[in-house]
Design a protein around this motif. Structure first.
Motif, short mmCIF file in Angstrom:
data_model
loop_
_atom_site.label_atom_id
_atom_site.label_comp_id
_atom_site.label_asym_id
_atom_site.label_seq_id
_atom_site.Cartn_x
_atom_site.Cartn_y
_atom_site.Cartn_z
N GLN B 97 0.79 -1.25 0.00
CA GLN B 97 0.00 0.00 0.00
C GLN B 97 0.82 1.29 0.00
N LEU B 98 1.82 1.41 0.88
CA LEU B 98 2.51 2.68 1.05
C LEU B 98 3.89 2.65 0.40
N PRO B 99 4.36 3.79 -0.13
CA PRO B 99 5.72 3.87 -0.65
C PRO B 99 6.72 3.67 0.49
N PRO B 100 7.90 3.07 0.19
CA PRO B 100 8.91 2.87 1.23
C PRO B 100 9.28 4.20 1.90
N GLY B 101 9.47 4.16 3.22
CA GLY B 101 9.88 5.35 3.95
C GLY B 101 8.74 6.22 4.41
N THR B 102 7.50 5.86 4.08
CA THR B 102 6.35 6.63 4.51
C THR B 102 6.25 6.63 6.04
N VAL B 103 6.13 7.80 6.63
CA VAL B 103 5.96 7.91 8.07
C VAL B 103 4.49 7.66 8.41
N SER B 104 4.23 6.56 9.09
CA SER B 104 2.83 6.14 9.27
C SER B 104 2.32 6.28 10.70
N ALA B 105 3.17 6.08 11.69
CA ALA B 105 2.70 6.12 13.08
C ALA B 105 3.85 6.39 14.03
N LEU B 106 3.53 7.04 15.14
CA LEU B 106 4.51 7.33 16.20
C LEU B 106 3.93 6.87 17.52
N ALA B 107 4.66 6.04 18.25
CA ALA B 107 4.24 5.67 19.60
C ALA B 107 5.10 6.41 20.62
N ILE B 108 4.47 6.89 21.69
CA ILE B 108 5.17 7.52 22.80
C ILE B 108 4.79 6.77 24.08
N GLY B 109 5.79 6.32 24.82
CA GLY B 109 5.58 5.59 26.06
C GLY B 109 5.52 4.09 25.82
N PRO B 110 5.21 3.30 26.86
CA PRO B 110 4.59 3.70 28.12
C PRO B 110 5.45 4.67 28.94
N ALA B 111 4.76 5.69 29.45
CA ALA B 111 5.39 6.75 30.23
C ALA B 111 4.27 7.40 31.06
N PRO B 112 4.66 8.22 32.02
CA PRO B 112 3.62 8.83 32.86
C PRO B 112 2.61 9.64 32.04
N ASP B 113 1.35 9.44 32.36
CA ASP B 113 0.23 10.12 31.69
C ASP B 113 0.50 11.61 31.47
N ASP B 114 0.87 12.28 32.53
CA ASP B 114 0.99 13.73 32.46
C ASP B 114 2.08 14.15 31.48
N ASP B 115 3.15 13.37 31.42
CA ASP B 115 4.24 13.70 30.50
C ASP B 115 3.79 13.52 29.05
N VAL B 116 3.09 12.42 28.80
CA VAL B 116 2.64 12.16 27.43
C VAL B 116 1.61 13.20 27.01
N ASP B 117 0.77 13.59 27.96
CA ASP B 117 -0.29 14.56 27.65
C ASP B 117 0.26 15.92 27.22
N VAL B 118 1.45 16.27 27.70
CA VAL B 118 2.07 17.52 27.27
C VAL B 118 2.18 17.54 25.75
N LEU B 119 2.46 16.39 25.18
CA LEU B 119 2.67 16.30 23.74
C LEU B 119 1.40 16.00 22.95
N THR B 120 0.56 15.12 23.50
CA THR B 120 -0.54 14.60 22.70
C THR B 120 -1.93 14.90 23.29
N GLY B 121 -1.98 15.64 24.38
CA GLY B 121 -3.25 15.88 25.08
C GLY B 121 -4.30 16.60 24.25
#
Lengths: 126, 126
Positions: B97-121
């Motif tokens: 489906q996707l061309p090579p090198g396509t940026v498809s997903a980013l996972a952050i953590g497991p890490a403290p809720d509050d820290d992750v929320d700064v970025l993705t809240g």
């Protein structure tokens, strides 16, 4: 029985079977698939480290397919266990959307393509 | 900076940001989310084993949200790295489906809720 040849001779894959009867949204589906994938990966790494290494070298092929319902997923798990394939069945913790204990997804592998196909080769892509 | 308190005091989560600009189907999305989840889990386990233990005890909370595009995901990764949070960006191997090198997903953590929320809240659920 699980294929006995050296794992280096195989293509490896992980197949994740989703319980299509639940009608989960995309994000919920993806989270359940990730949970199943991680769980089965952990078991494969423990029991078949060479298969996991091969799978990583090959790009970690993951295929997501449709299962009919909870009973279908449980039956596939039983058969995977009989074949000696690593697998992981997710019974949702019930924190969001689903009642606790809901069977949402089953991951099989990473394991040799041909072995996984015995179980899931006839299932449709999600 | 990443929270310095004992991890036992926090709720932990993993947030996976999907590149919504690609218009991937459900199965493809789920596979990319699983890839990101596994990758970031591996890094967190290596660098923050106590956080991972806590996260597992709590039921492995995973949240899947929408990111705008590849540049958005790269920016979130940079900020996660600045904060010292474990993360993993998937650049698809291009097998389907996707061309090579396509940026498809980013996972952050497991890490403290509050820290992750700064970025993705402020991101919407997928």
């Amino acid at each position: 029985m699980r294929s006995q040849k050296s794992s280096g001779l195989f293509w490896m894959k992980q197949v994740i079977v989703v319980n299509a009867s639940l009608g989960m949204g995309v994000g919920k589906t993806a989270a359940q698939v990730a949970h199943a994938s991680t769980g089965s990966y952990g078991r494969s790494r423990q029991d078949f480290p060479e298969d996991v290494d091969t799978w990583k070298r090959e790009g970690q092929k993951k295929i997501v397919v449709k299962g009919r319902d909870a009973e279908h997923l449980r039956e596939l798990r039983r058969n995977a266990e009989i074949m000696g394939l690593p697998c992981y069945l997710v019974e949702d913790a019930g924190l969001t959307q689903l009642p606790p204990g809901t069977v949402s997804a089953l991951a099989i592998g990473p394991a040799p393509d041909d072995d996984v196909d015995v179980l899931t080769g006839d299932l449709k892509l999600l």
